[in-house]
Design a protein around this motif. Sequence first.
Motif, PDB file in Angstrom:
ATOM      1  N   TYR A   1      46.935  42.468  39.526  1.00 29.99           N
ATOM      2  CA  TYR A   1      46.346  43.816  39.497  1.00 29.99           C
ATOM      3  C   TYR A   1      44.826  43.704  39.482  1.00 29.99           C
ATOM      4  CZ  TYR A   1      51.124  44.937  38.173  1.00 29.99           C
ATOM      5  OH  TYR A   1      52.492  45.043  38.144  1.00 29.99           O
ATOM      6  N   PRO A   2      44.223  43.335  40.619  1.00 33.84           N
ATOM      7  CA  PRO A   2      42.768  43.166  40.643  1.00 33.84           C
ATOM      8  C   PRO A   2      42.051  44.493  40.425  1.00 33.84           C
ATOM      9  CG  PRO A   2      43.688  43.011  42.863  1.00 33.84           C
ATOM     10  CD  PRO A   2      44.852  43.103  41.914  1.00 33.84           C
ATOM     11  N   GLY A   3      40.850  44.373  39.898  1.00 27.74           N
ATOM     12  CA  GLY A   3      40.015  45.557  39.719  1.00 27.74           C
ATOM     13  C   GLY A   3      39.916  46.045  38.292  1.00 27.74           C
ATOM     14  N   TYR A   4      40.870  45.657  37.440  1.00 27.90           N
ATOM     15  CA  TYR A   4      40.838  46.124  36.052  1.00 27.90           C
ATOM     16  C   TYR A   4      39.998  45.221  35.149  1.00 27.90           C
ATOM     17  CZ  TYR A   4      44.569  49.362  37.291  1.00 27.90           C
ATOM     18  OH  TYR A   4      45.298  50.363  37.865  1.00 27.90           O
ATOM     19  N   GLY A   5      39.792  43.984  35.549  1.00 28.31           N
ATOM     20  CA  GLY A   5      39.008  43.062  34.733  1.00 28.31           C
ATOM     21  C   GLY A   5      39.804  42.399  33.617  1.00 28.31           C
TER      22      GLY A   5
END
Length: 193
Positions: free
Chosen positions: A150-154
């Motif tokens: 889940y890229p983008g959440y950090g």
Amino acid sequence: MSTVLRIAGVDEAGRGPLAGPVVAAAVILNPNQPLTGLADSKKLSATQREHLDRDIRASALGYAIAMVSAADIDQENILNASLRAMREALHALQPPAEHALIDGNRCPRDLRCRAEAIVRGDASEPAISAASILAKVARDRLMLELEAEYPGYGFARHKGYPTKAHLEALQRLGPCPEHRLSFAPVRKLIKPV
């Protein structure tokens, strides 16, 4: 000749995050191989935790790790999910524990051995410190995997905790399947105010 009682330390990691599972570990330390540097996992650097994780796994008489998913946390609530993860980790120990020292102010139900709760036990009992370290390292590794999924959440940086960057990502992207929908900052994004 008396035998040494198998005492397990039990602790969890991940009660406060908005995403990912809660993870518990149970550890029976080897009294003949004392470890130095054990402490509450929150007081150690990531590098120190990694080294101690390796040492604990290599020398412990037994250890086990259990996880309860974000979806189950939403169903059970975080307290019950944490207690369930602790119980499952303790029950998975081989050899089984004869006594358990549980970090916190309550013990899980239906344990197969005697248990006592110790507030701030991760700072005072070496076996609980060891469990704290194993749980934290296992959870952090899982959050690194979730970063790729889940890229983008950090997730690799904040491990699911409610940092400013995480809250901004939630606003921008909405929740992913690993978010705890019952937690207020996430719930606000899925229900009209």
